[in-house]
Scaffold this motif. Sequence first.
Motif, PDB file in Angstrom:
ATOM      1  N   THR A  45       0.830  -1.205   0.000  1.00 54.32           N
ATOM      2  CA  THR A  45       0.000   0.000   0.000  1.00 54.32           C
ATOM      3  C   THR A  45       0.864   1.254   0.000  1.00 54.32           C
ATOM      4  O   THR A  45       0.557   2.227  -0.704  1.00 54.32           O
ATOM      5  CB  THR A  45      -0.958  -0.019   1.205  1.00 54.32           C
ATOM      6  N   TYR A  80      -7.973   4.728  -9.306  1.00 55.57           N
ATOM      7  CA  TYR A  80      -7.464   4.091  -8.090  1.00 55.57           C
ATOM      8  C   TYR A  80      -8.613   3.575  -7.241  1.00 55.57           C
ATOM      9  O   TYR A  80      -9.555   4.309  -6.934  1.00 55.57           O
ATOM     10  CB  TYR A  80      -6.645   5.123  -7.313  1.00 55.57           C
ATOM     11  N   PRO A  82      -8.828   2.180  -3.623  1.00 57.26           N
ATOM     12  CA  PRO A  82      -8.037   1.904  -2.421  1.00 57.26           C
ATOM     13  C   PRO A  82      -8.570   0.697  -1.655  1.00 57.26           C
ATOM     14  O   PRO A  82      -9.704   0.280  -1.865  1.00 57.26           O
ATOM     15  CB  PRO A  82      -8.172   3.173  -1.583  1.00 57.26           C
ATOM     16  N   GLU A  84      -9.072   0.596   1.592  1.00 55.45           N
ATOM     17  CA  GLU A  84     -10.108   1.128   2.464  1.00 55.45           C
ATOM     18  C   GLU A  84     -11.066   1.924   1.602  1.00 55.45           C
ATOM     19  O   GLU A  84     -10.740   2.998   1.145  1.00 55.45           O
ATOM     20  CB  GLU A  84      -9.482   2.054   3.517  1.00 55.45           C
ATOM     21  N   ARG A  85     -12.261   1.372   1.383  1.00 52.62           N
ATOM     22  CA  ARG A  85     -13.176   2.035   0.459  1.00 52.62           C
ATOM     23  C   ARG A  85     -14.226   2.842   1.184  1.00 52.62           C
ATOM     24  O   ARG A  85     -14.599   2.527   2.293  1.00 52.62           O
ATOM     25  CB  ARG A  85     -13.860   0.988  -0.424  1.00 52.62           C
ATOM     26  N   GLY A  86     -14.714   3.849   0.522  1.00 57.57           N
ATOM     27  CA  GLY A  86     -15.784   4.645   1.112  1.00 57.57           C
ATOM     28  C   GLY A  86     -16.184   5.775   0.198  1.00 57.57           C
ATOM     29  O   GLY A  86     -15.443   6.178  -0.685  1.00 57.57           O
ATOM     30  N   LEU A  87     -17.416   6.242   0.395  1.00 55.03           N
ATOM     31  CA  LEU A  87     -17.944   7.355  -0.396  1.00 55.03           C
ATOM     32  C   LEU A  87     -18.614   8.309   0.585  1.00 55.03           C
ATOM     33  O   LEU A  87     -18.827   7.976   1.730  1.00 55.03           O
ATOM     34  CB  LEU A  87     -18.979   6.827  -1.398  1.00 55.03           C
ATOM     35  N   TYR A  88     -18.955   9.497   0.093  1.00 53.92           N
ATOM     36  CA  TYR A  88     -19.697  10.425   0.949  1.00 53.92           C
ATOM     37  C   TYR A  88     -21.079   9.839   1.197  1.00 53.92           C
ATOM     38  O   TYR A  88     -21.881   9.735   0.282  1.00 53.92           O
ATOM     39  CB  TYR A  88     -19.811  11.786   0.269  1.00 53.92           C
ATOM     40  N   LYS A  89     -21.366   9.456   2.432  1.00 56.71           N
ATOM     41  CA  LYS A  89     -22.585   8.700   2.729  1.00 56.71           C
ATOM     42  C   LYS A  89     -23.869   9.482   2.470  1.00 56.71           C
ATOM     43  O   LYS A  89     -24.867   8.936   2.043  1.00 56.71           O
ATOM     44  CB  LYS A  89     -22.568   8.263   4.187  1.00 56.71           C
ATOM     45  N   LEU A 100     -16.167  13.093  -8.282  1.00 54.79           N
ATOM     46  CA  LEU A 100     -14.899  12.380  -8.448  1.00 54.79           C
ATOM     47  C   LEU A 100     -14.416  12.450  -9.902  1.00 54.79           C
ATOM     48  O   LEU A 100     -13.213  12.549 -10.151  1.00 54.79           O
ATOM     49  CB  LEU A 100     -15.046  10.927  -7.985  1.00 54.79           C
ATOM     50  N   GLN A 147     -18.310   2.362  -6.177  1.00 55.28           N
ATOM     51  CA  GLN A 147     -16.899   2.672  -5.969  1.00 55.28           C
ATOM     52  C   GLN A 147     -16.078   2.261  -7.186  1.00 55.28           C
ATOM     53  O   GLN A 147     -15.186   2.979  -7.620  1.00 55.28           O
ATOM     54  CB  GLN A 147     -16.405   1.899  -4.737  1.00 55.28           C
TER      55      GLN A 147
ATOM     56  N   ARG B  11     -18.446  21.553  -4.205  1.00 56.35           N
ATOM     57  CA  ARG B  11     -19.124  20.427  -3.567  1.00 56.35           C
ATOM     58  C   ARG B  11     -19.482  20.760  -2.117  1.00 56.35           C
ATOM     59  O   ARG B  11     -20.605  20.558  -1.675  1.00 56.35           O
ATOM     60  CB  ARG B  11     -18.243  19.170  -3.587  1.00 56.35           C
ATOM     61  N   GLU B 227     -15.562  13.383   8.570  1.00 59.84           N
ATOM     62  CA  GLU B 227     -16.439  12.530   7.773  1.00 59.84           C
ATOM     63  C   GLU B 227     -15.659  11.891   6.628  1.00 59.84           C
ATOM     64  O   GLU B 227     -15.753  10.697   6.395  1.00 59.84           O
ATOM     65  CB  GLU B 227     -17.602  13.351   7.213  1.00 59.84           C
ATOM     66  N   THR B 231     -15.319   7.860   6.670  1.00 58.97           N
ATOM     67  CA  THR B 231     -15.949   7.079   5.606  1.00 58.97           C
ATOM     68  C   THR B 231     -14.897   6.570   4.626  1.00 58.97           C
ATOM     69  O   THR B 231     -15.232   5.891   3.673  1.00 58.97           O
ATOM     70  CB  THR B 231     -16.962   7.918   4.806  1.00 58.97           C
ATOM     71  N   ARG B 232     -13.654   6.918   4.846  1.00 52.21           N
ATOM     72  CA  ARG B 232     -12.517   6.447   4.018  1.00 52.21           C
ATOM     73  C   ARG B 232     -12.577   6.965   2.594  1.00 52.21           C
ATOM     74  O   ARG B 232     -11.962   6.393   1.708  1.00 52.21           O
ATOM     75  CB  ARG B 232     -12.463   4.906   3.975  1.00 52.21           C
ATOM     76  N   VAL B 233     -13.378   7.999   2.373  1.00 52.23           N
ATOM     77  CA  VAL B 233     -13.438   8.533   1.015  1.00 52.23           C
ATOM     78  C   VAL B 233     -12.190   9.380   0.755  1.00 52.23           C
ATOM     79  O   VAL B 233     -11.815   9.647  -0.386  1.00 52.23           O
ATOM     80  CB  VAL B 233     -14.735   9.355   0.811  1.00 52.23           C
ATOM     81  N   GLU B 235      -9.045   8.851   0.814  1.00 46.19           N
ATOM     82  CA  GLU B 235      -7.926   8.360   0.016  1.00 46.19           C
ATOM     83  C   GLU B 235      -8.190   8.490  -1.487  1.00 46.19           C
ATOM     84  O   GLU B 235      -7.302   8.841  -2.253  1.00 46.19           O
ATOM     85  CB  GLU B 235      -7.615   6.908   0.389  1.00 46.19           C
ATOM     86  N   VAL B 236      -9.444   8.216  -1.891  1.00 49.02           N
ATOM     87  CA  VAL B 236      -9.786   8.363  -3.312  1.00 49.02           C
ATOM     88  C   VAL B 236      -9.616   9.816  -3.730  1.00 49.02           C
ATOM     89  O   VAL B 236      -9.069  10.118  -4.791  1.00 49.02           O
ATOM     90  CB  VAL B 236     -11.254   7.948  -3.572  1.00 49.02           C
ATOM     91  N   SER B 239      -6.102  10.932  -4.045  1.00 52.63           N
ATOM     92  CA  SER B 239      -5.383  10.387  -5.197  1.00 52.63           C
ATOM     93  C   SER B 239      -5.642  11.244  -6.439  1.00 52.63           C
ATOM     94  O   SER B 239      -5.027  11.044  -7.479  1.00 52.63           O
ATOM     95  CB  SER B 239      -5.792   8.934  -5.453  1.00 52.63           C
TER      96      SER B 239
END
Lengths: 320, 451
Positions: A45, A80, A82, A84-89, A100, A147, B11, B227, B231-233, B235-236, B239
């Motif tokens: 990583t 990319y 990653p 550890e995945r996640g989006l703005y909930k 994005l 994602q 945003r 947040e 939520t781990r957003v 890193e994306v 990048s």
Amino acid sequence: MSDLAIDIRNVVKRYDHHVAVRDLSLQIPRGSVYGLLGPNGAGKTTTIRMILDIILPDAGSISIFGRPNTEPGILNAVGYLPEERGLYKKMQVRRVLLFLAELKGIRPADASKRIDEWLERFSLVGERNWGDARVDELSRGMQQKVQFISTLLHDPDLVILDEPFSGLDPINAQALKDAVLELKQRGKTVIFSTHVMDNAEKMCDSVCIIARGEKVLDGGVAAVKKSAGARNVALSLAGGAHNGVSQLLRDPSFVRRCDDNNNYFELELYPNADAQLFLRKLIEAGANIERFELVQPSLHQIFLQRVGASGVETGMSGHG
Amino acid sequence: MDNKIWIVAKREYLERVRSRTFLAFTLLIPVFIAGVTMFPLYIAAKSGASTAIRHITILDATGTDLGDRVAKALMTDSTIARIPNDSVTPRVVKTTAAGLPASEQAAENEVKLPNHITGYLVLTDSTLDGKSARYSGRNASTIGDMDKLRSLVRQEVMVSRLEREGVRKDIVNDLATSNFRLTSQRLSESGRGGSGQAGIFAGISVGLLLFMSIVFHGQNVLRGVLEEKSTRVAEVVISSIKPESLLAGKVLGVGGVGLTQQAAWFAISAYLMNFLGPIILKAATKGTVVATTATSGTSAANAALGASFGGMALSIVAVSLLFFVIGFVFYASLYAAAGSMVNSEQEAQQAAMPVMLLLMSTWLMVNPVLINPNSKLALVLTWLPWSSPIMVPLRMGLTTVSPVVIAGSALVAVIGCIASIWLSARIYRVGMLMYGKKPSFAEVAKWIRYA
């Protein structure tokens, strides 16, 4: 333009009390599917994050398609995903994707059109148009699809997936494999890191194994396997190994290493051991043999052999 | 400027402005402010004399025309609310000291009848001496009515005595109805300023407004960062965009929300006070308010508003805006750094403590500066980048601050801002991807060196 998608030269990353990446050099050919293999904590990583200019190396250089990765705009060609995945909930799915994509330099009107196509393709439009739903209304599986869309929406030439199979059910895992192959057919370069060797062996053109921040070996999958020699035996026993057979499988005059899966064994023999004699001994010991085959070692075996059990913690290099 | 900063800011701005919380806060706060401002007016209007004090019987045992004078004053006083087509007038009963008990009994019986008089007023020799009068009635505990009655009787006693002493009638009237006021004006080296009262009010409101919005929106930045991290957003996003740009976009976007909200607050409050003020006052007095009362109500509302905003010179508004932007950027980037260090709301409050302390220490100095805006302390606070955003506009409202000092202090604050952004960006860069336990300050110091 360079033939290399990624060219990493003598990269070092030190933290307070340990070295995360030690003098790593990697050349990843354009258009290939490349596996970055290694146990957790090996530096995969960290390496990926340095490629993406998320963290800076202490020494060495990294280029993407022949240009330094710090050059403005070069990362717009990279997608990319990653670990550890996640989006703005709380955001609408469509707006997250648009945001994005815009960050990758896509114009909003183009992005909007592509979002429609992708939502369609991943069956996120049907009875309900999930594009208009909030991210936290989606199931886990759907969130993973979103994602994945966000990784590919800007049609990157280089796709980097960090542990893409972790947390995927078999159906989504298969969908991901199909997607990777399709990317390759379209001439894209795909890099993924994994500690699941079976996946890497089936999908990759080339691999690199790293452990403790260092490169252990790299090259084409066929070449890597060939160089490891054909001294392995694939053995299947009906009913498993009973006493005498079990002893023989650990006989230090034949067997250097035994990977015991109860009914299936992958054995590494000593270079001077006679495989035919070993087979005879097995039959004499009363083994009920279903399969006895001299094979090239699997990546898993090579991995265990080269990294050593000490480099792998329990449960970190399963067959999954 | 990096185009991606703008995308992030957009945003942040749109997502926040679209949220229901934003709508609620934007609409409810002015209603609250207007309510707080209007309530005393409402109470004042309600506690003013009601028309009930005209429905009384005056028992005049003085042997003079005092009873008639009071009755006339009750009818002509413009501050007493009036019901349309109300023909009831005070009735004056001339009596003597001896006949008083009987008249009182009669009046008392009348009060007890439904839909009859409210009460009765007894004027005696003691009243003529300027000592006392008596009132019995259903509205005896209504403060507004009793105050009005007392002042009217007192006024009429004074007028009649002055007339008896031979003072000209028009002079007497003039004195009796004169409405004495004290106005104050601030003087400074550079000449006349706005009214002294308004200056203090403006200073405090600007200071409070800046302080509140920095805390409120600073916390918003922190929560936004948290947040993205939890939520781990993050890193994306990182990048695709440099952490410094992400930080800058976030601070800009949230700052824009702050400015929008304040503009909306100001506009809505002003609207409510100007247009709804008289309506509320009308409702308070349950009837048609005499024209002068309505006007005074509106002007009171305007005065309240004017004291906080209107009394301010344009220069103070401009400087306040400038320092809001500087102060917000300074604190918001520190809040962002605090948010990037931690993993939960609880930890965030701890991590934000140093930032909060810095802000609070400034806020605690507001009082001493109010008392003496030219003290050594005030001068020092004008130059410190973390206190100047609040202190400069505050002092401008209180005293004269030379433009050179304002420009110099703004420059120092901008340099402070750059330092704060630099520091925060380094903490942010490392912190955003660090999960696990909350880092110690020694570790954070190391992050600053790594990045």
